[in-house]
Design a protein around this motif. Structure first.
Motif, mmCIF file in Angstrom:
data_model
loop_
_atom_site.group_PDB
_atom_site.id
_atom_site.type_symbol
_atom_site.label_atom_id
_atom_site.label_comp_id
_atom_site.label_asym_id
_atom_site.label_seq_id
_atom_site.Cartn_x
_atom_site.Cartn_y
_atom_site.Cartn_z
ATOM 1 N N VAL A 140 0.826 -1.212 0.000
ATOM 2 C CA VAL A 140 0.000 0.000 0.000
ATOM 3 C C VAL A 140 0.859 1.260 0.000
ATOM 4 O O VAL A 140 0.569 2.232 -0.703
ATOM 5 C CB VAL A 140 -0.952 -0.001 1.217
ATOM 6 N N ASN A 141 1.920 1.247 0.775
ATOM 7 C CA ASN A 141 2.785 2.423 0.875
ATOM 8 C C ASN A 141 3.395 2.791 -0.475
ATOM 9 O O ASN A 141 3.370 3.958 -0.893
ATOM 10 C CB ASN A 141 3.891 2.161 1.900
ATOM 11 N N LEU A 142 3.901 1.796 -1.199
ATOM 12 C CA LEU A 142 4.514 2.066 -2.501
ATOM 13 C C LEU A 142 3.463 2.441 -3.548
ATOM 14 O O LEU A 142 3.725 3.290 -4.411
ATOM 15 C CB LEU A 142 5.315 0.845 -2.960
ATOM 16 N N LEU A 143 2.290 1.824 -3.475
ATOM 17 C CA LEU A 143 1.207 2.192 -4.394
ATOM 18 C C LEU A 143 0.797 3.638 -4.165
ATOM 19 O O LEU A 143 0.611 4.408 -5.117
ATOM 20 C CB LEU A 143 0.006 1.263 -4.199
ATOM 21 N N SER A 144 0.678 4.045 -2.907
ATOM 22 C CA SER A 144 0.302 5.424 -2.590
ATOM 23 C C SER A 144 1.349 6.409 -3.106
ATOM 24 O O SER A 144 1.009 7.455 -3.685
ATOM 25 C CB SER A 144 0.124 5.589 -1.078
ATOM 26 N N ASN A 145 2.612 6.083 -2.920
ATOM 27 C CA ASN A 145 3.683 6.953 -3.424
ATOM 28 C C ASN A 145 3.641 7.065 -4.942
ATOM 29 O O ASN A 145 3.854 8.148 -5.509
ATOM 30 C CB ASN A 145 5.052 6.415 -2.980
#
Length: 286
Positions: free
Chosen positions: A38-43
């Motif tokens: 989720v963190n990398l997708l959000s970035n």
């Protein structure tokens, strides 16, 4: 024509995959499905926004990921109960301009929804007048459907006034139900079916002004619900203009449950409009 409105892409990255709609017309990104980090997708989404003119990101997330999206600056605007084969999807949104975030009609819309929720729920009481005919649409109706949407909506979030676009929708599995008067389509609604997760959005609801006094939309939705039920699709939902007492009343009286409001979600008529989420479990209530 309609390819300029939006583009659907499957994004494949080492740490995540996502089904993304780049909605240029409504200046937003919509993520309908994803797996992975989720963190990398959000970035990645933030980077896409910085390179374009998008003002809003919408994510349909699982409950298990809710806290992660909150930590990335997203807010909870509502729920699509049963969206993922019975599991709920939470509509998480992030804004990139104050103008897009702030609604000028929120208090008025609160009053509308409060008045709607006071109405009694129940089955359809009135019959369709004899001169009207209710039926499912087919490919031959594409041009007439496009003409109807062109007459009803000056501005609409998808190019429903384009016969080729309507035909593409029908061929891809979207169900259309229509009411005709003197062999002409004067009212219509559709069910946009998700065959993977077994849900459907009731949408594209339109009736010519001179035919709106007969409550035709309830009959259209009723027929679409039966079609969905027969296909074992039990999650039926819709997003209705928050400023429209009539459409919100239709869904409430048809047994849909109010599940939240999306701020400045899409262009309808002459401006961005807030949209109310309505959801119904057809396995319990049809």
């Amino acid at each position: 024509m309609y390819t300029t409105f939006y583009k659907n892409e499957k994004i494949l990255q080492p740490n995540f995959t996502a089904e993304v709609c780049f909605d240029y017309y409504n200046e937003r990104i919509r993520v309908d499905d994803y797996r992975g980090n989720v963190n990398l997708l959000s970035n990645w989404l933030d980077e896409i926004v910085s390179q374009n003119k998008f003002q809003k990101i919408i994510i349909k997330c699982r409950h298990d990921d809710l806290s992660q999206w909150l930590e990335k600056g997203f807010i909870n605007e509502g729920e699509f109960t049963g969206f993922f084969n019975g599991a709920s999807a939470v509509s998480m949104c992030k804004y990139f301009s104050n103008e897009r975030r702030n609604s000028n009609y929120w208090i008025e819309e609160d009053k509308i929804i409060n008045d709607v929720l006071k109405l009694p729920q129940g089955s359809i009481s009135s019959l369709i007048p004899n001169e009207y005919t209710l039926r499912m649409a087919d490919e031959q109706d594409a041009k007439e459907l496009a003409d109807l949407y062109n007459q009803v909506f000056e501005v609409y979030p998808t190019p429903m006034d384009d016969p080729e676009y309507v035909l593409k929708m029908i061929r891809s599995g979207t169900l259309f139900c229509v009411v005709t008067y003197k062999q002409k389509i004067i009212s219509a609604a559709s069910a946009d079916v998700n065959a993977v997760y077994h849900n459907a959005e009731i949408t594209d609801c339109a009736t010519l002004k001179e035919h709106r006094k007969f409550g035709l939309m309830k009959h259209l939705i009723n027929r679409l619900e039966k079609e969905l039920f027969n296909r074992k699709i039990y999650c039926s939902y819709s997003i209705a203009r928050a400023l429209s007492f009539g459409m919100n009343a239709v869904f409430h009286q048809k047994g849909y449950v109010f599940k939240g409001r999306l701020a400045n979600n899409c262009k309808i008529f002459d401006k961005y409009e807030d949209m109310n989420i309505w959801v119904k479990d057809l396995s319990k209530n049809i």
